[in-house]
Design an enzyme around this catalytic site. Sequence first.
Site, PDB file in Angstrom:
ATOM      1  N   ASP A  19       0.801  -1.231   0.000  1.00  0.00           N
ATOM      2  CA  ASP A  19       0.000   0.000   0.000  1.00  0.00           C
ATOM      3  C   ASP A  19       0.833   1.280   0.000  1.00  0.00           C
ATOM      4  O   ASP A  19       0.569   2.210   0.786  1.00  0.00           O
ATOM      5  CB  ASP A  19      -0.936   0.010   1.204  1.00  0.00           C
ATOM      6  CG  ASP A  19      -1.916  -1.161   1.197  1.00  0.00           C
ATOM      7  OD1 ASP A  19      -1.815  -2.017   0.309  1.00  0.00           O
ATOM      8  OD2 ASP A  19      -2.765  -1.225   2.102  1.00  0.00           O
ATOM      9  N   ASP A  61      -4.871  -0.655  -1.479  1.00  0.00           N
ATOM     10  CA  ASP A  61      -6.266  -0.433  -1.157  1.00  0.00           C
ATOM     11  C   ASP A  61      -6.934   0.086  -2.425  1.00  0.00           C
ATOM     12  O   ASP A  61      -6.377   0.949  -3.124  1.00  0.00           O
ATOM     13  CB  ASP A  61      -6.398   0.606  -0.037  1.00  0.00           C
ATOM     14  CG  ASP A  61      -6.337  -0.012   1.349  1.00  0.00           C
ATOM     15  OD1 ASP A  61      -6.231  -1.249   1.462  1.00  0.00           O
ATOM     16  OD2 ASP A  61      -6.391   0.751   2.325  1.00  0.00           O
ATOM     17  N   HIS A  63     -10.629   1.041  -2.832  1.00  0.00           N
ATOM     18  CA  HIS A  63     -11.950   1.100  -2.225  1.00  0.00           C
ATOM     19  C   HIS A  63     -12.982   1.784  -3.121  1.00  0.00           C
ATOM     20  O   HIS A  63     -12.678   2.787  -3.778  1.00  0.00           O
ATOM     21  CB  HIS A  63     -11.881   1.898  -0.920  1.00  0.00           C
ATOM     22  CG  HIS A  63     -11.013   1.275   0.126  1.00  0.00           C
ATOM     23  ND1 HIS A  63     -10.971  -0.075   0.364  1.00  0.00           N
ATOM     24  CD2 HIS A  63     -10.150   1.846   1.030  1.00  0.00           C
ATOM     25  CE1 HIS A  63     -10.138  -0.321   1.352  1.00  0.00           C
ATOM     26  NE2 HIS A  63      -9.617   0.817   1.772  1.00  0.00           N
ATOM     27  N   SER A  69     -15.199   0.766   5.566  1.00  0.00           N
ATOM     28  CA  SER A  69     -14.213   1.298   6.511  1.00  0.00           C
ATOM     29  C   SER A  69     -14.295   2.808   6.663  1.00  0.00           C
ATOM     30  O   SER A  69     -13.649   3.374   7.542  1.00  0.00           O
ATOM     31  CB  SER A  69     -12.796   0.915   6.073  1.00  0.00           C
ATOM     32  OG  SER A  69     -12.392   1.660   4.929  1.00  0.00           O
ATOM     33  N   HIS A  80     -10.396   7.072   1.768  1.00  0.00           N
ATOM     34  CA  HIS A  80      -9.018   7.023   1.290  1.00  0.00           C
ATOM     35  C   HIS A  80      -8.894   5.950   0.222  1.00  0.00           C
ATOM     36  O   HIS A  80      -9.668   4.997   0.177  1.00  0.00           O
ATOM     37  CB  HIS A  80      -8.045   6.728   2.440  1.00  0.00           C
ATOM     38  CG  HIS A  80      -8.276   5.385   3.084  1.00  0.00           C
ATOM     39  ND1 HIS A  80      -9.253   5.174   4.041  1.00  0.00           N
ATOM     40  CD2 HIS A  80      -7.660   4.191   2.906  1.00  0.00           C
ATOM     41  CE1 HIS A  80      -9.238   3.913   4.416  1.00  0.00           C
ATOM     42  NE2 HIS A  80      -8.278   3.281   3.738  1.00  0.00           N
ATOM     43  N   LYS A 105      -7.127  -4.869  -2.957  1.00  0.00           N
ATOM     44  CA  LYS A 105      -7.859  -5.414  -1.810  1.00  0.00           C
ATOM     45  C   LYS A 105      -8.853  -4.384  -1.293  1.00  0.00           C
ATOM     46  O   LYS A 105      -8.735  -3.196  -1.581  1.00  0.00           O
ATOM     47  CB  LYS A 105      -6.885  -5.807  -0.696  1.00  0.00           C
ATOM     48  CG  LYS A 105      -6.005  -4.682  -0.168  1.00  0.00           C
ATOM     49  CD  LYS A 105      -4.937  -5.243   0.764  1.00  0.00           C
ATOM     50  CE  LYS A 105      -4.021  -4.160   1.290  1.00  0.00           C
ATOM     51  NZ  LYS A 105      -4.671  -3.217   2.204  1.00  0.00           N
ATOM     52  N   GLU A 112     -13.748  -5.256   4.389  1.00  0.00           N
ATOM     53  CA  GLU A 112     -12.499  -4.621   4.780  1.00  0.00           C
ATOM     54  C   GLU A 112     -11.384  -5.645   4.589  1.00  0.00           C
ATOM     55  O   GLU A 112     -11.606  -6.853   4.748  1.00  0.00           O
ATOM     56  CB  GLU A 112     -12.560  -4.167   6.240  1.00  0.00           C
ATOM     57  CG  GLU A 112     -11.253  -3.571   6.771  1.00  0.00           C
ATOM     58  CD  GLU A 112     -10.776  -2.342   6.015  1.00  0.00           C
ATOM     59  OE1 GLU A 112     -10.501  -2.452   4.802  1.00  0.00           O
ATOM     60  OE2 GLU A 112     -10.663  -1.279   6.641  1.00  0.00           O
ATOM     61  N   ALA A 140       0.684   0.471   6.435  1.00  0.00           N
ATOM     62  CA  ALA A 140       1.368   0.991   7.607  1.00  0.00           C
ATOM     63  C   ALA A 140       1.689  -0.184   8.529  1.00  0.00           C
ATOM     64  O   ALA A 140       0.985  -1.187   8.552  1.00  0.00           O
ATOM     65  CB  ALA A 140       0.498   1.998   8.340  1.00  0.00           C
ATOM     66  N   CYS A 144      -1.904  -2.613   7.707  1.00  0.00           N
ATOM     67  CA  CYS A 144      -1.816  -3.451   6.508  1.00  0.00           C
ATOM     68  C   CYS A 144      -0.515  -4.250   6.436  1.00  0.00           C
ATOM     69  O   CYS A 144      -0.516  -5.393   5.974  1.00  0.00           O
ATOM     70  CB  CYS A 144      -2.014  -2.602   5.259  1.00  0.00           C
ATOM     71  SG  CYS A 144      -3.693  -1.912   5.179  1.00  0.00           S
TER      72      CYS A 144
END
Length: 201
Positions: A19, A61, A63, A69, A80, A105, A112, A140, A144
């Site tokens: 990520d 990510d 999304h 989330s 985000h 993902k 999530e 982070a 993740c």
Amino acid sequence: MRVRDELKLGAGDALVLVDVQQDFLPGGHLGVEEGDRVVPPLNRMIGIFRNHGLPVVATRDWHPLNHCSFREQGGPWPPHCVQHTHGADWAPELALPEDAMIVSKGDTATQEAYSGFQGTDLADRLHRAGVRRLFIGGLATDYCVLQTVLDACAQGFDARVLEDAIRAVGVEAGDADHALQQMRVAGAKLISSQDLADANV
């Protein structure tokens, strides 16, 4: 010498970037303090793995606007890494190879997924490629990266965490240290990207 030998790269090794996206950099919608500091060591690792002809994997990510989330949906985070937006783009300085294996993902509204293995075919793809050992860095540490490392260990991979190429959100004091301890307990080893580079000059 023994540690150096253990870090020699070869068949069965892969690099996993977790990520490394705009929204997780300082100034992003979910910016991680010093998140941009992971990019130089990861770029160095990308070069080394490419020189050895070894796979580079990048999770992201991805999304939808109404992801579970997000706070508007009752989740803990601001919006985000929304699909097809600037925030979901890779860090601008990241030297991601064109043939990198991209793993999206959290790409459905109701799921999530902190881990790159959750709801994806990453484990199967790596096993089919003969990968046994993963070198993991990114963002982070306490979310993740942590969950990706834990799932890697659970899937039978030898996980090595690039300790100088990760940064934590740190919602609570001590989150980063707790995450590192969880990784160790799961069987992951913490290493320095410089040590890996020195072993593979």
